[in-house]
Design a protein around this motif. Structure first.
Motif, PDB file in Angstrom:
ATOM      1  N   GLY A   1       0.830  -1.204   0.000  1.00  0.00           N
ATOM      2  CA  GLY A   1       0.000   0.000   0.000  1.00  0.00           C
ATOM      3  C   GLY A   1       0.860   1.247   0.000  1.00  0.00           C
ATOM      4  N   ALA A   2       0.340   2.299   0.621  1.00  0.00           N
ATOM      5  CA  ALA A   2       1.055   3.584   0.625  1.00  0.00           C
ATOM      6  C   ALA A   2       2.416   3.452   1.321  1.00  0.00           C
ATOM      7  CB  ALA A   2       0.194   4.630   1.334  1.00  0.00           C
ATOM      8  N   VAL A   3       2.434   2.812   2.489  1.00  0.00           N
ATOM      9  CA  VAL A   3       3.693   2.680   3.241  1.00  0.00           C
ATOM     10  C   VAL A   3       4.630   1.702   2.532  1.00  0.00           C
ATOM     11  CG1 VAL A   3       4.715   1.910   5.424  1.00  0.00           C
ATOM     12  CG2 VAL A   3       2.605   3.257   5.450  1.00  0.00           C
TER      13      VAL A   3
ATOM     14  N   ASP B   1       1.273  -9.001  -1.894  1.00  0.00           N
ATOM     15  CA  ASP B   1       0.046  -8.348  -1.391  1.00  0.00           C
ATOM     16  C   ASP B   1      -1.130  -9.215  -1.843  1.00  0.00           C
ATOM     17  OD1 ASP B   1      -0.630  -5.092  -0.552  1.00  0.00           O
ATOM     18  OD2 ASP B   1      -2.299  -6.304  -1.321  1.00  0.00           O
TER      19      ASP B   1
ATOM     20  N   THR C   1       4.048  -4.532   6.105  1.00  0.00           N
ATOM     21  CA  THR C   1       3.285  -3.278   6.140  1.00  0.00           C
ATOM     22  C   THR C   1       1.841  -3.542   5.711  1.00  0.00           C
ATOM     23  OG1 THR C   1       3.900  -2.750   3.870  1.00  0.00           O
ATOM     24  CG2 THR C   1       5.325  -1.865   5.578  1.00  0.00           C
ATOM     25  N   ALA C   2       1.417  -4.794   5.788  1.00  0.00           N
ATOM     26  CA  ALA C   2       0.044  -5.149   5.392  1.00  0.00           C
ATOM     27  C   ALA C   2      -0.902  -4.860   6.536  1.00  0.00           C
ATOM     28  CB  ALA C   2      -0.029  -6.627   5.030  1.00  0.00           C
ATOM     29  N   GLY C   3      -2.015  -4.242   6.215  1.00  0.00           N
ATOM     30  CA  GLY C   3      -3.006  -3.984   7.249  1.00  0.00           C
ATOM     31  C   GLY C   3      -3.721  -2.698   7.004  1.00  0.00           C
ATOM     32  N   ALA C   4      -4.830  -2.532   7.708  1.00  0.00           N
ATOM     33  CA  ALA C   4      -5.612  -1.307   7.545  1.00  0.00           C
ATOM     34  C   ALA C   4      -4.864  -0.136   8.166  1.00  0.00           C
ATOM     35  CB  ALA C   4      -6.952  -1.487   8.231  1.00  0.00           C
ATOM     36  N   PRO C   5      -4.870   1.012   7.500  1.00  0.00           N
ATOM     37  CA  PRO C   5      -4.308   2.226   8.101  1.00  0.00           C
ATOM     38  C   PRO C   5      -5.374   2.963   8.911  1.00  0.00           C
ATOM     39  CG  PRO C   5      -4.826   2.630   5.795  1.00  0.00           C
ATOM     40  CD  PRO C   5      -5.317   1.240   6.114  1.00  0.00           C
TER      41      PRO C   5
ATOM     42  N   ALA D   1       5.937  -2.922  10.502  1.00  0.00           N
ATOM     43  CA  ALA D   1       5.566  -1.507  10.594  1.00  0.00           C
ATOM     44  C   ALA D   1       4.063  -1.300  10.653  1.00  0.00           C
ATOM     45  CB  ALA D   1       6.149  -0.728   9.417  1.00  0.00           C
TER      46      ALA D   1
ATOM     47  N   ASN E   1       0.327  -1.150  11.952  1.00  0.00           N
ATOM     48  CA  ASN E   1      -0.132  -0.671  13.267  1.00  0.00           C
ATOM     49  C   ASN E   1      -1.253  -1.511  13.875  1.00  0.00           C
ATOM     50  OD1 ASN E   1       1.362   1.582  14.101  1.00  0.00           O
ATOM     51  ND2 ASN E   1       0.410   2.852  12.501  1.00  0.00           N
TER      52      ASN E   1
ATOM     53  N   SER F   1       9.165  -1.159  13.756  1.00  0.00           N
ATOM     54  CA  SER F   1       9.645   0.205  13.429  1.00  0.00           C
ATOM     55  C   SER F   1       9.378   1.149  14.604  1.00  0.00           C
ATOM     56  CB  SER F   1       8.978   0.726  12.156  1.00  0.00           C
ATOM     57  OG  SER F   1       7.586   0.857  12.350  1.00  0.00           O
TER      58      SER F   1
ATOM     59  N   HIS G   1       4.421   3.491  19.979  1.00  0.00           N
ATOM     60  CA  HIS G   1       4.238   4.314  18.776  1.00  0.00           C
ATOM     61  C   HIS G   1       2.747   4.640  18.748  1.00  0.00           C
ATOM     62  CE1 HIS G   1       3.938   5.740  14.705  1.00  0.00           C
ATOM     63  NE2 HIS G   1       3.216   4.717  14.335  1.00  0.00           N
TER      64      HIS G   1
ATOM     65  N   THR H   1      -0.026   8.738   6.077  1.00  0.00           N
ATOM     66  CA  THR H   1       1.377   9.151   6.182  1.00  0.00           C
ATOM     67  C   THR H   1       2.236   7.998   5.676  1.00  0.00           C
ATOM     68  OG1 THR H   1       2.175   8.268   8.303  1.00  0.00           O
ATOM     69  CG2 THR H   1       0.687  10.154   8.416  1.00  0.00           C
TER      70      THR H   1
ATOM     71  N   VAL I   1       7.804   7.217   7.506  1.00  0.00           N
ATOM     72  CA  VAL I   1       7.968   5.854   8.036  1.00  0.00           C
ATOM     73  C   VAL I   1       8.739   4.981   7.043  1.00  0.00           C
ATOM     74  CG1 VAL I   1       5.701   4.993   7.263  1.00  0.00           C
ATOM     75  CG2 VAL I   1       6.864   3.891   9.141  1.00  0.00           C
TER      76      VAL I   1
HETATM   77  P1  NAD Z   1      -2.775   0.834   2.664  1.00  0.00           P
HETATM   78  O1  NAD Z   1      -4.217   0.542   2.845  1.00  0.00           O
HETATM   79  O2  NAD Z   1      -2.356   1.829   1.656  1.00  0.00           O
HETATM   80  O3  NAD Z   1      -1.999  -0.519   2.375  1.00  0.00           O
HETATM   81  C1  NAD Z   1      -2.222  -1.696   3.086  1.00  0.00           C
HETATM   82  C2  NAD Z   1      -1.921  -2.843   2.146  1.00  0.00           C
HETATM   83  O4  NAD Z   1      -2.023  -4.067   2.861  1.00  0.00           O
HETATM   84  C3  NAD Z   1      -2.907  -2.918   0.959  1.00  0.00           C
HETATM   85  O5  NAD Z   1      -2.188  -2.938  -0.264  1.00  0.00           O
HETATM   86  C4  NAD Z   1      -3.642  -4.231   1.205  1.00  0.00           C
HETATM   87  O6  NAD Z   1      -4.028  -4.892   0.010  1.00  0.00           O
HETATM   88  C5  NAD Z   1      -2.569  -5.015   1.966  1.00  0.00           C
HETATM   89  N1  NAD Z   1      -3.115  -6.165   2.660  1.00  0.00           N
HETATM   90  C6  NAD Z   1      -4.248  -6.231   3.413  1.00  0.00           C
HETATM   91  N2  NAD Z   1      -4.418  -7.490   3.856  1.00  0.00           N
HETATM   92  C7  NAD Z   1      -3.373  -8.215   3.406  1.00  0.00           C
HETATM   93  C8  NAD Z   1      -2.994  -9.583   3.528  1.00  0.00           C
HETATM   94  N3  NAD Z   1      -3.729 -10.444   4.235  1.00  0.00           N
HETATM   95  N4  NAD Z   1      -1.860  -9.975   2.915  1.00  0.00           N
HETATM   96  C9  NAD Z   1      -1.109  -9.124   2.202  1.00  0.00           C
HETATM   97  N5  NAD Z   1      -1.421  -7.809   2.045  1.00  0.00           N
HETATM   98  C10 NAD Z   1      -2.541  -7.386   2.635  1.00  0.00           C
HETATM   99  O7  NAD Z   1      -2.216   1.256   4.105  1.00  0.00           O
HETATM  100  P2  NAD Z   1      -0.841   2.035   4.421  1.00  0.00           P
HETATM  101  O8  NAD Z   1      -1.116   3.481   4.504  1.00  0.00           O
HETATM  102  O9  NAD Z   1       0.222   1.498   3.511  1.00  0.00           O
HETATM  103  O10 NAD Z   1      -0.578   1.514   5.910  1.00  0.00           O
HETATM  104  C11 NAD Z   1      -0.195   0.177   6.149  1.00  0.00           C
HETATM  105  C12 NAD Z   1      -0.011  -0.042   7.639  1.00  0.00           C
HETATM  106  O11 NAD Z   1       1.116   0.724   8.096  1.00  0.00           O
HETATM  107  C13 NAD Z   1      -1.205   0.437   8.480  1.00  0.00           C
HETATM  108  O12 NAD Z   1      -1.420  -0.472   9.542  1.00  0.00           O
HETATM  109  C14 NAD Z   1      -0.752   1.778   9.007  1.00  0.00           C
HETATM  110  O13 NAD Z   1      -1.398   2.163  10.194  1.00  0.00           O
HETATM  111  C15 NAD Z   1       0.717   1.494   9.221  1.00  0.00           C
HETATM  112  N6  NAD Z   1       1.581   2.680   9.376  1.00  0.00           N
HETATM  113  C16 NAD Z   1       2.584   2.550  10.261  1.00  0.00           C
HETATM  114  C17 NAD Z   1       3.415   3.625  10.512  1.00  0.00           C
HETATM  115  C18 NAD Z   1       4.515   3.462  11.518  1.00  0.00           C
HETATM  116  O14 NAD Z   1       5.184   4.442  11.902  1.00  0.00           O
HETATM  117  N7  NAD Z   1       4.766   2.259  11.994  1.00  0.00           N
HETATM  118  C19 NAD Z   1       3.229   4.836   9.837  1.00  0.00           C
HETATM  119  C20 NAD Z   1       2.201   4.908   8.883  1.00  0.00           C
HETATM  120  C21 NAD Z   1       1.361   3.823   8.679  1.00  0.00           C
END
Ligand code: NAD
Length: 320
Positions: free
Chosen positions: A16-18, A39, A81-85, A122, A124, A147, A179, A232, A236
């Motif tokens: 995803g974005a991260v 993914d 980095t997979a998961g809901a933001p 990473a 959350n 992270s 965090h 964001t 990260v």
């Molecule tokens: P996003 O929605 O853009 O990307 C998440 C990706 O995970 C998507 O591409 C989705 O298809 C994928 N995904 C979901 N379920 C999956 C699975 N079972 N297997 C493989 N991939 C799967 O979200 P984002 O903005 O990239 O954020 C991702 C995570 O990072 C979130 O939990 C967010 O809170 C976290 N984050 C952490 C920090 C930090 O400092 N640690 C900073 C920003 C965001």
């Protein structure tokens, strides 16, 4: 597996974005010779791999492709980095049930592939998900790193750098703890060029209230960015790239991360929480316990208590 001893392979799970920003930063900095993107959305990983490989003629040669969990078998590092933001108004801890469920489907196939490298998490709430990755994988604690407070520490250094007109890279100050909302600035041990930050602040007329305001802005910066642009990711992603480089180049670098506690900080145990630590090719070589004053000790204990509750509730919900 490659014939060259310095060939390094990284698998990213969550494009995803991260994740995609991390992939881009790794390509820009020429870190890892092989980079696999995984993914649930296959078209996206294929498209991203094609897009990212177009950066390589201008940076470093690198094999970048869309892959599967089986590709983890000979990887040096798997980054999750997979998961809901967070949505606007949502805290990181609100994500726990959703993201623990996702994580539980990811770690098993990675371990089943024969993966024997290091996990960097990473997604959350990162301290909780790092603990869960450690538990689900059965890996030694040294080989599972979060992270954690790396992004928050960067934000603190940026803010202090602006306040004191110093490069943020020259500010030796850490955010500690979760965090998330219970994090705090470890001002009492912070320095700039060996001089205590609190002394510099006094000399320059920066009050305790000013420092508290900076700490608060850092704590809330993610909310500000999410309200303005929805997510964001650059900060990260670059922090994760820095941690990855310290692992893959066996640096023994001191970095802000989420680490397993084994009695540090007045007896914290069986929890991952944000602290400085030494990072090298074996993962987390050791925790550097930041000296805290009485107020900061209380904040660390409170942050750990918050995390422990969410962790226990989250793991219990998962079993239901
Ligand atoms: P996003 O929605 O853009 O990307 C998440 C990706 O995970 C998507 O591409 C989705 O298809 C994928 N995904 C979901 N379920 C999956 C699975 N079972 N297997 C493989 N991939 C799967 O979200 P984002 O903005 O990239 O954020 C991702 C995570 O990072 C979130 O939990 C967010 O809170 C976290 N984050 C952490 C920090 C930090 O400092 N640690 C900073 C920003 C965001």
């Amino acid at each position: 597996m490659s014939n060259t001893p310095n060939h390094q392979k990284v698998v990213l799970v969550g494009d995803g974005a991260v994740g995609s920003s991390f992939a881009f930063a790794m390509a820009q900095q020429g870190i890892a010779e092989e980079f696999v993107v995984v993914d649930v959305i296959k078209e996206r990983t294929q498209g991203d791999a094609l897009d990212l490989e177009d950066a390589t003629p201008f940076t470093s040669p690198k094999k970048i492709y869309s892959g599967e969990y089986s590709d983890c078998k000979d990887a040096d590092l798997v980054v999750i980095t997979a998961g809901a933001p967070q949505k606007p108004g949502e805290t990181r801890l609100d994500l726990v049930n959703k993201n623990l469920k996702i994580l539980s489907t990811i770690v098993k196939p990675i371990v089943d592939s024969g993966f024997n490298g290091i996990f960097l998490v990473a997604a959350n709430p990162v301290d909780i998900l790092t603990y869960a990755t450690w538990k689900f994988s059965g890996f030694p604690k040294e080989k599972v790193i979060g992270s954690g407070i790396s992004l928050d520490t960067a934000r603190l250094r940026v803010a202090l750098g602006k306040k004191f007109n110093i490069s943020p890279a020259s500010v030796d100050a850490y955010i500690l703890g979760e965090h998330g909302d219970s994090e705090f600035a470890g001002y009492s041990a912070a320095t700039i060029g060996t001089k205590p930050l609190l002394e510099i602040a006094k000399e320059e007329g920066v009050s305790t209230d000013d420092l508290a305001k900076i700490e608060d802005e850092v704590r809330n910066k993610a909310y500000e960015i999410i309200n303005k642009k929805g997510a964001t990711f650059y900060g990260v992603a670059t922090a994760m790239t820095r941690i990855s480089k310290a692992i893959l180049r066996d640096e023994n670098a001191v970095l802000p991360v989420s680490a397993y506690m084994d009695g540090q900080y007045d007896g914290l145990k069986d929890i991952y929480i944000g602290t400085p630590a030494v990072i090298n090719g074996s993962g987390l070589a050791r925790v550097i316990e930041s000296p805290l004053n009485a107020d900061e000790k209380q904040k660390m204990a409170a942050s750990a208590k918050t995390l422990k509750k969410v962790l226990n509730d989250g793991l219990a919900n998962l079993e239901k």
